[in-house]
Design a protein around this motif. Structure first.
Motif, PDB file in Angstrom:
ATOM      1  N   ASP A 103     -52.355  27.537  14.752  1.00  0.00           N
ATOM      2  CA  ASP A 103     -53.273  26.405  14.647  1.00  0.00           C
ATOM      3  C   ASP A 103     -52.485  25.276  13.979  1.00  0.00           C
ATOM      4  OD1 ASP A 103     -55.094  24.510  13.784  1.00  0.00           O
ATOM      5  OD2 ASP A 103     -56.628  25.982  13.240  1.00  0.00           O
ATOM      6  N   MET A 104     -52.337  24.162  14.672  1.00  0.00           N
ATOM      7  CA  MET A 104     -51.460  23.094  14.181  1.00  0.00           C
ATOM      8  C   MET A 104     -52.045  22.318  13.008  1.00  0.00           C
ATOM      9  SD  MET A 104     -48.930  23.820  15.987  1.00  0.00           S
ATOM     10  CE  MET A 104     -47.748  22.545  15.671  1.00  0.00           C
ATOM     11  N   ASN A 118     -46.461  17.924  20.823  1.00  0.00           N
ATOM     12  CA  ASN A 118     -47.390  17.383  21.814  1.00  0.00           C
ATOM     13  C   ASN A 118     -48.860  17.619  21.485  1.00  0.00           C
ATOM     14  OD1 ASN A 118     -48.252  16.701  24.776  1.00  0.00           O
ATOM     15  ND2 ASN A 118     -49.036  18.763  24.396  1.00  0.00           N
ATOM     16  N   TYR A 131     -56.992   8.455  15.384  1.00  0.00           N
ATOM     17  CA  TYR A 131     -55.985   8.641  16.445  1.00  0.00           C
ATOM     18  C   TYR A 131     -54.923   7.548  16.372  1.00  0.00           C
ATOM     19  CZ  TYR A 131     -54.360   9.756  21.241  1.00  0.00           C
ATOM     20  OH  TYR A 131     -53.613  10.119  22.345  1.00  0.00           O
ATOM     21  N   ILE A 144     -50.656  17.610  29.359  1.00  0.00           N
ATOM     22  CA  ILE A 144     -49.279  17.106  29.290  1.00  0.00           C
ATOM     23  C   ILE A 144     -48.324  18.202  28.784  1.00  0.00           C
ATOM     24  CG2 ILE A 144     -47.773  15.460  28.078  1.00  0.00           C
ATOM     25  CD1 ILE A 144     -50.206  13.495  28.088  1.00  0.00           C
ATOM     26  N   VAL A 189     -53.609   9.252  30.889  1.00  0.00           N
ATOM     27  CA  VAL A 189     -53.120  10.378  31.690  1.00  0.00           C
ATOM     28  C   VAL A 189     -54.329  11.255  31.981  1.00  0.00           C
ATOM     29  CG1 VAL A 189     -51.447  12.265  31.812  1.00  0.00           C
ATOM     30  CG2 VAL A 189     -50.986  10.303  30.314  1.00  0.00           C
ATOM     31  N   LYS A 191     -51.045   8.139  15.467  1.00  0.00           N
ATOM     32  CA  LYS A 191     -49.993   7.855  16.465  1.00  0.00           C
ATOM     33  C   LYS A 191     -49.041   6.757  15.958  1.00  0.00           C
ATOM     34  CE  LYS A 191     -51.282  10.842  19.704  1.00  0.00           C
ATOM     35  NZ  LYS A 191     -50.480  12.025  20.034  1.00  0.00           N
ATOM     36  N   LEU A 218     -54.443  26.126  21.837  1.00  0.00           N
ATOM     37  CA  LEU A 218     -55.701  26.854  21.717  1.00  0.00           C
ATOM     38  C   LEU A 218     -56.187  27.230  23.109  1.00  0.00           C
ATOM     39  CD1 LEU A 218     -57.415  24.421  19.164  1.00  0.00           C
ATOM     40  CD2 LEU A 218     -55.934  26.385  18.668  1.00  0.00           C
ATOM     41  N   THR A 260     -56.048  14.139  31.906  1.00  0.00           N
ATOM     42  CA  THR A 260     -56.072  15.473  31.281  1.00  0.00           C
ATOM     43  C   THR A 260     -57.446  15.646  30.620  1.00  0.00           C
ATOM     44  OG1 THR A 260     -55.426  14.743  29.084  1.00  0.00           O
ATOM     45  CG2 THR A 260     -53.625  15.172  30.633  1.00  0.00           C
ATOM     46  N   GLY A 263     -49.996   5.675  28.500  1.00  0.00           N
ATOM     47  CA  GLY A 263     -51.335   5.070  28.538  1.00  0.00           C
ATOM     48  C   GLY A 263     -52.287   6.187  28.951  1.00  0.00           C
ATOM     49  N   ALA A 293     -46.422  10.602  21.551  1.00  0.00           N
ATOM     50  CA  ALA A 293     -47.282   9.658  20.820  1.00  0.00           C
ATOM     51  C   ALA A 293     -48.294   9.096  21.818  1.00  0.00           C
ATOM     52  CB  ALA A 293     -46.435   8.579  20.164  1.00  0.00           C
ATOM     53  N   THR A 305     -50.936  24.716  26.307  1.00  0.00           N
ATOM     54  CA  THR A 305     -51.856  25.508  27.121  1.00  0.00           C
ATOM     55  C   THR A 305     -52.655  24.627  28.071  1.00  0.00           C
ATOM     56  OG1 THR A 305     -53.445  25.358  25.284  1.00  0.00           O
ATOM     57  CG2 THR A 305     -52.124  27.362  25.429  1.00  0.00           C
ATOM     58  N   SER A 306     -52.401  23.305  28.057  1.00  0.00           N
ATOM     59  CA  SER A 306     -53.224  22.396  28.856  1.00  0.00           C
ATOM     60  C   SER A 306     -52.466  21.088  29.069  1.00  0.00           C
ATOM     61  CB  SER A 306     -54.532  22.135  28.084  1.00  0.00           C
ATOM     62  OG  SER A 306     -55.267  21.075  28.624  1.00  0.00           O
TER      63      SER A 306
HETATM   64  P1  NAD Z   1     -55.208  18.256  26.321  1.00  0.00           P
HETATM   65  O1  NAD Z   1     -56.525  18.304  25.636  1.00  0.00           O
HETATM   66  O2  NAD Z   1     -55.117  18.609  27.765  1.00  0.00           O
HETATM   67  O3  NAD Z   1     -54.130  19.169  25.548  1.00  0.00           O
HETATM   68  C1  NAD Z   1     -54.049  19.204  24.157  1.00  0.00           C
HETATM   69  C2  NAD Z   1     -53.305  20.463  23.754  1.00  0.00           C
HETATM   70  O4  NAD Z   1     -53.261  20.516  22.308  1.00  0.00           O
HETATM   71  C3  NAD Z   1     -53.995  21.752  24.219  1.00  0.00           C
HETATM   72  O5  NAD Z   1     -53.044  22.712  24.591  1.00  0.00           O
HETATM   73  C4  NAD Z   1     -54.732  22.202  22.951  1.00  0.00           C
HETATM   74  O6  NAD Z   1     -54.976  23.613  22.910  1.00  0.00           O
HETATM   75  C5  NAD Z   1     -53.725  21.779  21.896  1.00  0.00           C
HETATM   76  N1  NAD Z   1     -54.325  21.716  20.566  1.00  0.00           N
HETATM   77  C6  NAD Z   1     -55.367  20.973  20.134  1.00  0.00           C
HETATM   78  N2  NAD Z   1     -55.645  21.242  18.845  1.00  0.00           N
HETATM   79  C7  NAD Z   1     -54.759  22.196  18.449  1.00  0.00           C
HETATM   80  C8  NAD Z   1     -54.545  22.900  17.248  1.00  0.00           C
HETATM   81  N3  NAD Z   1     -55.291  22.705  16.163  1.00  0.00           N
HETATM   82  N4  NAD Z   1     -53.540  23.798  17.226  1.00  0.00           N
HETATM   83  C9  NAD Z   1     -52.768  24.045  18.306  1.00  0.00           C
HETATM   84  N5  NAD Z   1     -52.939  23.403  19.471  1.00  0.00           N
HETATM   85  C10 NAD Z   1     -53.925  22.487  19.546  1.00  0.00           C
HETATM   86  O7  NAD Z   1     -54.684  16.772  26.052  1.00  0.00           O
HETATM   87  P2  NAD Z   1     -53.421  15.961  26.603  1.00  0.00           P
HETATM   88  O8  NAD Z   1     -53.945  14.704  27.172  1.00  0.00           O
HETATM   89  O9  NAD Z   1     -52.535  16.805  27.429  1.00  0.00           O
HETATM   90  O10 NAD Z   1     -52.731  15.598  25.225  1.00  0.00           O
HETATM   91  C11 NAD Z   1     -51.409  15.958  24.887  1.00  0.00           C
HETATM   92  C12 NAD Z   1     -50.821  14.879  24.005  1.00  0.00           C
HETATM   93  O11 NAD Z   1     -50.706  13.676  24.768  1.00  0.00           O
HETATM   94  C13 NAD Z   1     -51.654  14.551  22.772  1.00  0.00           C
HETATM   95  O12 NAD Z   1     -50.832  14.377  21.660  1.00  0.00           O
HETATM   96  C14 NAD Z   1     -52.317  13.238  23.162  1.00  0.00           C
HETATM   97  O13 NAD Z   1     -52.638  12.457  22.044  1.00  0.00           O
HETATM   98  C15 NAD Z   1     -51.230  12.607  24.006  1.00  0.00           C
HETATM   99  N6  NAD Z   1     -51.702  11.544  24.901  1.00  0.00           N
HETATM  100  C16 NAD Z   1     -52.619  11.798  25.866  1.00  0.00           C
HETATM  101  C17 NAD Z   1     -53.036  10.738  26.666  1.00  0.00           C
HETATM  102  C18 NAD Z   1     -54.053  10.928  27.770  1.00  0.00           C
HETATM  103  O14 NAD Z   1     -54.547   9.940  28.315  1.00  0.00           O
HETATM  104  N7  NAD Z   1     -54.390  12.149  28.161  1.00  0.00           N
HETATM  105  C19 NAD Z   1     -52.538   9.454  26.487  1.00  0.00           C
HETATM  106  C20 NAD Z   1     -51.598   9.244  25.466  1.00  0.00           C
HETATM  107  C21 NAD Z   1     -51.187  10.300  24.686  1.00  0.00           C
END
Ligand code: NAD
Length: 261
Positions: free
Chosen positions: A64-65, A91, A156, A17, A189, A160, A37, A191, A187, A142, A14-15
């Motif tokens: 809910d994951m 993800n 975290y 990546i 991103v 990971k 969520l 978001t 690294g 990851a 929903t958001s």
């Molecule tokens: P984000 O906050 O934009 O998205 C996270 C998503 O996970 C959302 O859709 C949220 O609703 C969902 N989520 C969270 N808790 C949940 C739950 N209990 N049940 C169901 N869904 C749930 O963050 P993002 O940056 O897009 O993160 C996506 C993935 O990328 C994550 O695993 C994060 O660790 C990884 N990541 C992100 C970055 C970064 O810099 N943004 C870097 C490395 C890895």
């Protein structure tokens, strides 16, 4: 081989990546099961927009994951609604930043549940049917924090690192089954997850978001720029392609040189 007609289940889509990955697989002609969520009306809008843009079937399940029973239902609903899970993208992820002595135990539990255990539960539920069909792709999002550590991110980093280990085990268990399991390690991103950390730094150091962003990224990455969500989505599509069919248990890194040092 085209991905058209395959079914992709993307957790946390929903958001950020996850949404970009869902969009990229939809553009390839895959049906999508979204999860994550958020406010119902906003999720509805995203889902309708994606369906309108791509013309593919987009379903949504609000599992809910942190809850194994809801995760099992998510996989079952994907079978029922879309006909199976061909591509599983684990993800969903959350972050909390605090030194270990003051790290709240409930935050530890939730981060381990969402960032690590949820992938065990989805894989466990989806893999038998992938193996039966002789084709499947499991892609675990990851992080560089699956390869190296940073201070104040104990849950975290542990989750990971665990996810990278899980990716290796599943990869070798899937050998010669037509199913592959690999990870992606971004690294920084841009978001909501990363922006929250930049906001905290900007506030703590009384600096602008721009300055905080450059400091936070520059502290880790020689190439001081965000990886884009579209670049990560491109990795996911690549891992689902035939070109990647002999990749098992690996981690693809896009981190501006962070882990090369
Ligand atoms: P984000 O906050 O934009 O998205 C996270 C998503 O996970 C959302 O859709 C949220 O609703 C969902 N989520 C969270 N808790 C949940 C739950 N209990 N049940 C169901 N869904 C749930 O963050 P993002 O940056 O897009 O993160 C996506 C993935 O990328 C994550 O695993 C994060 O660790 C990884 N990541 C992100 C970055 C970064 O810099 N943004 C870097 C490395 C890895």
């Amino acid at each position: 081989m085209s991905l058209e007609g395959k079914v992709a289940l993307v957790t946390g889509s929903t958001s950020g990546i996850g949404l970009a990955i869902a969009r990229a697989f939809a553009a390839e002609g895959c049906s999508i099961m979204m999860n994550g969520l958020g406010e119902a009306a906003a999720i509805h809008k995203v889902r309708d927009t994606l369906a309108g843009e791509t013309g593919v079937k987009i379903a949504y399940h609000g599992a809910d994951m942190t809850k194994p029973a809801e995760i099992a239902d998510l996989v079952a609903a994907t079978h029922k609604t879309l006909g199976g899970v061909d591509i599983l993208v684990n993800n969903a992820g959350i972050q909390h930043v605090d030194r270990v002595e003051s790290f709240p135990p409930d935050k530890w539990d939730t981060i381990i549940a969402v960032n690590l255990s949820a992938s065990f539960h989805t894989i466990r539920a989806a893999l038998p049917e992938m193996k039966r069909r002789g084709w499947g792709r499991i892609i675990n999002v990851a992080s560089t924090h699956g390869l190296v550590a940073s201070t104040h991110k104990v849950a975290y980093v542990a989750a990971k690192h665990g996810l990278i280990g899980m990716t290796k085990v599943i990869g070798i268990e899937c050998a010669d089954s037509g199913v592959t399991c690999n990870a992606i390690c971004p690294g920084f991103v841009s978001t909501p997850l990363a922006i929250a950390q930049i906001e905290t730094k900007a506030k703590a150091d009384s600096i602008s978001m721009e300055q905080a962003s450059r400091l936070l990224i520059g502290e880790k990455q020689p190439q001081v720029q965000f990886t884009t969500v579209e670049q990560i989505a491109g990795f996911a599509v690549f891992l689902a392609s035939d070109t990647a069919s002999n990749m098992q248990g690996t981690a693809l890194v896009s981190d501006g040189g962070w882990t090369a040092q």
